[in-house]
Design a protein around this motif. Structure first.
Motif, PDB file in Angstrom:
ATOM      1  N   GLY A  16       0.867  -1.158   0.000  1.00  0.00           N
ATOM      2  CA  GLY A  16       0.000   0.000   0.000  1.00  0.00           C
ATOM      3  C   GLY A  16       0.911   1.217   0.000  1.00  0.00           C
ATOM      4  O   GLY A  16       2.142   1.089   0.112  1.00  0.00           O
ATOM      5  N   PHE A  17       0.328   2.384  -0.105  1.00  0.00           N
ATOM      6  CA  PHE A  17       1.133   3.601  -0.168  1.00  0.00           C
ATOM      7  C   PHE A  17       0.482   4.717   0.625  1.00  0.00           C
ATOM      8  O   PHE A  17      -0.738   4.835   0.674  1.00  0.00           O
ATOM      9  CB  PHE A  17       1.315   4.050  -1.625  1.00  0.00           C
ATOM     10  CG  PHE A  17       2.013   3.018  -2.454  1.00  0.00           C
ATOM     11  CD1 PHE A  17       3.388   2.916  -2.451  1.00  0.00           C
ATOM     12  CD2 PHE A  17       1.277   2.120  -3.215  1.00  0.00           C
ATOM     13  CE1 PHE A  17       4.029   1.939  -3.195  1.00  0.00           C
ATOM     14  CE2 PHE A  17       1.909   1.150  -3.970  1.00  0.00           C
ATOM     15  CZ  PHE A  17       3.287   1.056  -3.964  1.00  0.00           C
ATOM     16  N   TYR A  44      -3.385   4.614   0.421  1.00  0.00           N
ATOM     17  CA  TYR A  44      -3.941   3.747  -0.622  1.00  0.00           C
ATOM     18  C   TYR A  44      -3.625   2.311  -0.243  1.00  0.00           C
ATOM     19  O   TYR A  44      -2.468   1.887  -0.292  1.00  0.00           O
ATOM     20  CB  TYR A  44      -3.331   4.109  -1.977  1.00  0.00           C
ATOM     21  CG  TYR A  44      -3.897   3.315  -3.119  1.00  0.00           C
ATOM     22  CD1 TYR A  44      -5.077   3.711  -3.736  1.00  0.00           C
ATOM     23  CD2 TYR A  44      -3.262   2.166  -3.568  1.00  0.00           C
ATOM     24  CE1 TYR A  44      -5.610   2.966  -4.796  1.00  0.00           C
ATOM     25  CE2 TYR A  44      -3.785   1.431  -4.618  1.00  0.00           C
ATOM     26  CZ  TYR A  44      -4.958   1.837  -5.216  1.00  0.00           C
ATOM     27  OH  TYR A  44      -5.481   1.107  -6.245  1.00  0.00           O
ATOM     28  N   LEU A  45      -4.646   1.570   0.176  1.00  0.00           N
ATOM     29  CA  LEU A  45      -4.464   0.209   0.687  1.00  0.00           C
ATOM     30  C   LEU A  45      -5.380  -0.757  -0.063  1.00  0.00           C
ATOM     31  O   LEU A  45      -6.397  -1.199   0.447  1.00  0.00           O
ATOM     32  CB  LEU A  45      -4.752   0.154   2.192  1.00  0.00           C
ATOM     33  CG  LEU A  45      -4.056   1.188   3.075  1.00  0.00           C
ATOM     34  CD1 LEU A  45      -4.523   1.066   4.513  1.00  0.00           C
ATOM     35  CD2 LEU A  45      -2.546   1.062   2.967  1.00  0.00           C
ATOM     36  N   SER A  46      -5.028  -1.064  -1.289  1.00  0.00           N
ATOM     37  CA  SER A  46      -5.819  -2.033  -2.045  1.00  0.00           C
ATOM     38  C   SER A  46      -5.131  -3.393  -1.942  1.00  0.00           C
ATOM     39  O   SER A  46      -3.995  -3.481  -1.486  1.00  0.00           O
ATOM     40  CB  SER A  46      -5.955  -1.598  -3.508  1.00  0.00           C
ATOM     41  OG  SER A  46      -4.724  -1.708  -4.169  1.00  0.00           O
ATOM     42  N   PHE A  81     -10.421 -14.595   1.326  1.00  0.00           N
ATOM     43  CA  PHE A  81      -9.095 -14.937   1.828  1.00  0.00           C
ATOM     44  C   PHE A  81      -8.019 -13.920   1.461  1.00  0.00           C
ATOM     45  O   PHE A  81      -6.989 -13.846   2.127  1.00  0.00           O
ATOM     46  CB  PHE A  81      -8.680 -16.343   1.363  1.00  0.00           C
ATOM     47  CG  PHE A  81      -8.282 -16.400  -0.090  1.00  0.00           C
ATOM     48  CD1 PHE A  81      -6.944 -16.327  -0.455  1.00  0.00           C
ATOM     49  CD2 PHE A  81      -9.241 -16.515  -1.089  1.00  0.00           C
ATOM     50  CE1 PHE A  81      -6.578 -16.377  -1.794  1.00  0.00           C
ATOM     51  CE2 PHE A  81      -8.884 -16.565  -2.420  1.00  0.00           C
ATOM     52  CZ  PHE A  81      -7.543 -16.493  -2.782  1.00  0.00           C
ATOM     53  N   SER A  82      -8.215 -13.126   0.420  1.00  0.00           N
ATOM     54  CA  SER A  82      -7.135 -12.223   0.001  1.00  0.00           C
ATOM     55  C   SER A  82      -7.561 -10.763  -0.144  1.00  0.00           C
ATOM     56  O   SER A  82      -6.776  -9.944  -0.626  1.00  0.00           O
ATOM     57  CB  SER A  82      -6.508 -12.707  -1.309  1.00  0.00           C
ATOM     58  OG  SER A  82      -7.454 -12.681  -2.358  1.00  0.00           O
ATOM     59  N   HIS A  83      -8.767 -10.430   0.268  1.00  0.00           N
ATOM     60  CA  HIS A  83      -9.234  -9.049   0.146  1.00  0.00           C
ATOM     61  C   HIS A  83     -10.046  -8.628   1.363  1.00  0.00           C
ATOM     62  O   HIS A  83     -10.792  -9.428   1.929  1.00  0.00           O
ATOM     63  CB  HIS A  83     -10.135  -8.883  -1.088  1.00  0.00           C
ATOM     64  CG  HIS A  83      -9.414  -9.016  -2.372  1.00  0.00           C
ATOM     65  ND1 HIS A  83      -8.714  -7.989  -2.948  1.00  0.00           N
ATOM     66  CD2 HIS A  83      -9.274 -10.072  -3.206  1.00  0.00           C
ATOM     67  CE1 HIS A  83      -8.181  -8.389  -4.081  1.00  0.00           C
ATOM     68  NE2 HIS A  83      -8.506  -9.658  -4.262  1.00  0.00           N
ATOM     69  N   TYR A  84      -9.914  -7.357   1.724  1.00  0.00           N
ATOM     70  CA  TYR A  84     -10.808  -6.778   2.719  1.00  0.00           C
ATOM     71  C   TYR A  84     -12.221  -6.746   2.149  1.00  0.00           C
ATOM     72  O   TYR A  84     -12.428  -6.508   0.956  1.00  0.00           O
ATOM     73  CB  TYR A  84     -10.389  -5.346   3.045  1.00  0.00           C
ATOM     74  CG  TYR A  84      -9.537  -5.178   4.276  1.00  0.00           C
ATOM     75  CD1 TYR A  84      -8.832  -6.226   4.841  1.00  0.00           C
ATOM     76  CD2 TYR A  84      -9.429  -3.930   4.871  1.00  0.00           C
ATOM     77  CE1 TYR A  84      -8.048  -6.050   5.965  1.00  0.00           C
ATOM     78  CE2 TYR A  84      -8.653  -3.732   5.999  1.00  0.00           C
ATOM     79  CZ  TYR A  84      -7.972  -4.790   6.546  1.00  0.00           C
ATOM     80  OH  TYR A  84      -7.207  -4.597   7.659  1.00  0.00           O
ATOM     81  N   CYS A  85     -13.158  -6.957   3.044  1.00  0.00           N
ATOM     82  CA  CYS A  85     -14.566  -6.845   2.708  1.00  0.00           C
ATOM     83  C   CYS A  85     -15.171  -5.812   3.660  1.00  0.00           C
ATOM     84  O   CYS A  85     -14.458  -5.127   4.383  1.00  0.00           O
ATOM     85  CB  CYS A  85     -15.240  -8.211   2.825  1.00  0.00           C
ATOM     86  SG  CYS A  85     -14.590  -9.410   1.622  1.00  0.00           S
ATOM     87  N   TRP A  86     -16.472  -5.692   3.661  1.00  0.00           N
ATOM     88  CA  TRP A  86     -17.182  -4.666   4.409  1.00  0.00           C
ATOM     89  C   TRP A  86     -16.714  -4.546   5.861  1.00  0.00           C
ATOM     90  O   TRP A  86     -16.314  -3.478   6.322  1.00  0.00           O
ATOM     91  CB  TRP A  86     -18.677  -4.982   4.361  1.00  0.00           C
ATOM     92  CG  TRP A  86     -19.581  -4.018   5.036  1.00  0.00           C
ATOM     93  CD1 TRP A  86     -19.871  -3.929   6.371  1.00  0.00           C
ATOM     94  CD2 TRP A  86     -20.350  -2.992   4.401  1.00  0.00           C
ATOM     95  NE1 TRP A  86     -20.771  -2.935   6.600  1.00  0.00           N
ATOM     96  CE2 TRP A  86     -21.084  -2.340   5.407  1.00  0.00           C
ATOM     97  CE3 TRP A  86     -20.497  -2.578   3.086  1.00  0.00           C
ATOM     98  CZ2 TRP A  86     -21.955  -1.289   5.138  1.00  0.00           C
ATOM     99  CZ3 TRP A  86     -21.364  -1.538   2.807  1.00  0.00           C
ATOM    100  CH2 TRP A  86     -22.074  -0.900   3.829  1.00  0.00           C
ATOM    101  N   THR A 104     -12.562   0.345  -2.875  1.00  0.00           N
ATOM    102  CA  THR A 104     -12.152   0.008  -4.242  1.00  0.00           C
ATOM    103  C   THR A 104     -12.048  -1.500  -4.418  1.00  0.00           C
ATOM    104  O   THR A 104     -12.001  -2.242  -3.447  1.00  0.00           O
ATOM    105  CB  THR A 104     -10.816   0.708  -4.594  1.00  0.00           C
ATOM    106  OG1 THR A 104     -10.576   0.573  -5.986  1.00  0.00           O
ATOM    107  CG2 THR A 104      -9.649   0.126  -3.806  1.00  0.00           C
ATOM    108  N   GLY A 105     -12.017  -1.933  -5.667  1.00  0.00           N
ATOM    109  CA  GLY A 105     -11.850  -3.350  -5.974  1.00  0.00           C
ATOM    110  C   GLY A 105     -13.094  -4.168  -5.706  1.00  0.00           C
ATOM    111  O   GLY A 105     -13.009  -5.351  -5.374  1.00  0.00           O
TER     112      GLY A 105
END
Length: 152
Positions: A16-17, A44-46, A81-86, A104-105
């Motif tokens: 992230g940045f 920015y944390l995608s 398993f690999s992404h943030y959700c709500w 995002t995403g």
């Protein structure tokens, strides 16, 4: 600009940045004539499933975050398993308290207008509970979104 190591699924590190002309840390004294209020600090944390302790400490050491762009793949109660959700995104917002948030995403099950309405309702609920102080908005990002980062 600062890079922030993030987990993107077990054993996989993504970055992230944090950037913007007003990026400053709690341990730094305020400068005389500091024009920070005229400039943004963006995190920015995608592509994040977890934030390592050292990265969270770094993020919490920022004096402020004006805009948080965060992974938001799926809706309330869903996990991946690999992404943030709500729920993950809201837990982060409660801790970091950025002024604005853009998810995002998103997967196609998150209809834009309906999800933005749910996000606004959740933010009102958070404020009533005494959470998310200083957070003004949480909305989904969209293709073509643009904003001014520095003072004119």
């Amino acid at each position: 600009m600062y890079s922030v190591p993030l987990e993107h699924g077990a054993g996989y590190i993504s970055l992230g940045f944090v950037f913007g002309p007003a990026t400053a840390f709690e341990a730094e004294p305020a400068e005389v004539g500091d024009s920070a209020s005229k400039n943004l600090v963006i995190a920015y944390l995608s592509d994040v499933s977890a934030i390592p302790e050292a990265s969270m400490t770094f993020l919490q050491s920022l004096k402020r975050i004006d805009l948080l762009v965060v992974d938001l793949l799926l809706g309330p109660g869903e996990t991946h398993f690999s992404h943030y959700c709500w729920n993950d995104a809201w837990n982060l917002v409660r801790v970091l308290r950025p002024v604005r948030v853009h998810g995002t995403g998103m997967f196609c099950t998150l209809e834009h207008e309906a999800t933005n309405k749910l996000l606004a309702e959740q933010l009102q609920t958070e404020h009533k509970r005494g959470n998310c102080e200083g957070v003004e908005a949480f909305e989904l990002a969209y293709d073509g979104l643009s904003m001014v980062v520095g003072a004119a």
